[in-house]
Write a protein that holds these residues in place. Structure first.
Motif, mmCIF file in Angstrom:
data_model
loop_
_atom_site.group_PDB
_atom_site.id
_atom_site.type_symbol
_atom_site.label_atom_id
_atom_site.label_comp_id
_atom_site.label_asym_id
_atom_site.label_seq_id
_atom_site.Cartn_x
_atom_site.Cartn_y
_atom_site.Cartn_z
ATOM 1 N N VAL A 9 0.851 -1.201 0.000
ATOM 2 C CA VAL A 9 0.000 0.000 0.000
ATOM 3 C C VAL A 9 0.886 1.251 0.000
ATOM 4 C CG1 VAL A 9 -1.735 1.303 1.309
ATOM 5 C CG2 VAL A 9 -1.963 -1.173 1.036
ATOM 6 N N GLY A 10 2.025 1.193 0.682
ATOM 7 C CA GLY A 10 2.974 2.310 0.664
ATOM 8 C C GLY A 10 3.524 2.553 -0.734
ATOM 9 N N THR A 13 0.859 4.157 -2.630
ATOM 10 C CA THR A 13 0.738 5.546 -2.169
ATOM 11 C C THR A 13 1.772 6.424 -2.845
ATOM 12 O OG1 THR A 13 -0.115 4.822 -0.017
ATOM 13 C CG2 THR A 13 0.786 7.067 -0.137
ATOM 14 N N TRP A 14 3.046 5.966 -2.885
ATOM 15 C CA TRP A 14 4.060 6.787 -3.558
ATOM 16 C C TRP A 14 3.731 6.922 -5.034
ATOM 17 C CZ3 TRP A 14 6.776 10.746 -3.509
ATOM 18 C CH2 TRP A 14 7.477 11.097 -4.666
ATOM 19 N N LEU A 17 1.368 9.658 -5.271
ATOM 20 C CA LEU A 17 2.024 10.936 -4.948
ATOM 21 C C LEU A 17 2.949 11.387 -6.075
ATOM 22 C CD1 LEU A 17 2.858 10.415 -1.170
ATOM 23 C CD2 LEU A 17 1.147 11.974 -2.164
ATOM 24 N N THR A 68 5.034 11.493 7.939
ATOM 25 C CA THR A 68 4.081 10.395 7.779
ATOM 26 C C THR A 68 4.469 9.186 8.624
ATOM 27 O OG1 THR A 68 5.266 9.493 5.865
ATOM 28 C CG2 THR A 68 3.488 11.053 5.419
ATOM 29 N N TRP A 83 4.144 0.673 6.080
ATOM 30 C CA TRP A 83 3.566 1.536 5.038
ATOM 31 C C TRP A 83 4.525 2.671 4.704
ATOM 32 C CZ3 TRP A 83 2.313 6.747 5.671
ATOM 33 C CH2 TRP A 83 1.695 7.336 4.570
ATOM 34 N N SER A 84 5.040 3.321 5.726
ATOM 35 C CA SER A 84 5.946 4.441 5.530
ATOM 36 C C SER A 84 7.219 4.010 4.805
ATOM 37 C CB SER A 84 6.280 5.062 6.893
ATOM 38 O OG SER A 84 7.023 6.227 6.723
ATOM 39 N N VAL A 87 6.443 3.650 1.134
ATOM 40 C CA VAL A 87 6.420 4.959 0.474
ATOM 41 C C VAL A 87 7.852 5.423 0.215
ATOM 42 C CG1 VAL A 87 5.824 7.403 0.731
ATOM 43 C CG2 VAL A 87 4.200 5.652 1.471
#
Length: 177
Positions: A9-10, A13-14, A17, A68, A83-84, A87
């Protein structure tokens, strides 16, 4: 197991972004002149070999990861941290890939696809193909365009593209001066 899903999911997410920052902070006329990314990105488009200094990118990564990562870890524990890290890890992958697209011919189908996708954005239509690592969000938001032969201005031609002032023979089906 949840941590692996969180890393995925990270990464996703990136990916979003990357698209959003590039499209709206880098190309939206209302925003691009009012933010540091937009100014650096304009320099990157006007001088093909220009990249923001690594220290600026590192500082941005620290701010984003701290902004984050700490809250995600605080609220979600190891899942938030995973997650972080997803990303941040994919951000680093993006930075390396983006630079390589400009400075190295690369090999393999993905490298060829990514270069053509990205250089269509640079040299044909800066309103299209904002995702560098993936076309997913371009497809979702209707900004994807399939590249054809990409005309590269001589003053912006990358060293790997040319031989004797002409496009290398094996690249002539994809690029022209």
């Amino acid at each position: 197991m949840m941590e692996l899903v969180a890393v995925g999911v990270g990464v996703l997410t990136w990916s979003f972004l990357e698209y959003a920052i590039h499209r709206w902070l880098g190309h939206d006329k209302r925003l691009k002149g009012r933010n540091l990314f937009g100014k650096e990105h304009t320099a990157h488009h006007s001088r093909g070999d220009y990249f923001a200094h690594w220290s600026k990118k590192a500082a941005a990564a620290v701010v984003v990861l701290g902004g984050t990562g700490l809250p995600a870890w605080w609220f979600l524990g190891s899942v938030g941290l995973a997650w972080s890290l997803g990303v941040a890890g994919f951000y680093l992958t993006y930075e390396v890939l983006h630079r390589l697209l400009h400075v190295w011919e690369g090999v393999g189908p993905y490298a060829r696809w990514a270069r053509r996708h990205h250089f269509h954005h640079h040299f044909v239509n800066p309103g299209a193909n904002h995702g560098v690592t993936s076309p997913v969000w371009d497809v979702v938001f209707g900004t994807y365009e399939a590249p054809r032969v990409i005309p590269v201005p001589e003053k912006l031609a990358m060293a790997w593209l040319l031989e004797g002032g002409e496009v290398r023979a094996h690249l002539q089906g994809d690029y022209a001066l």
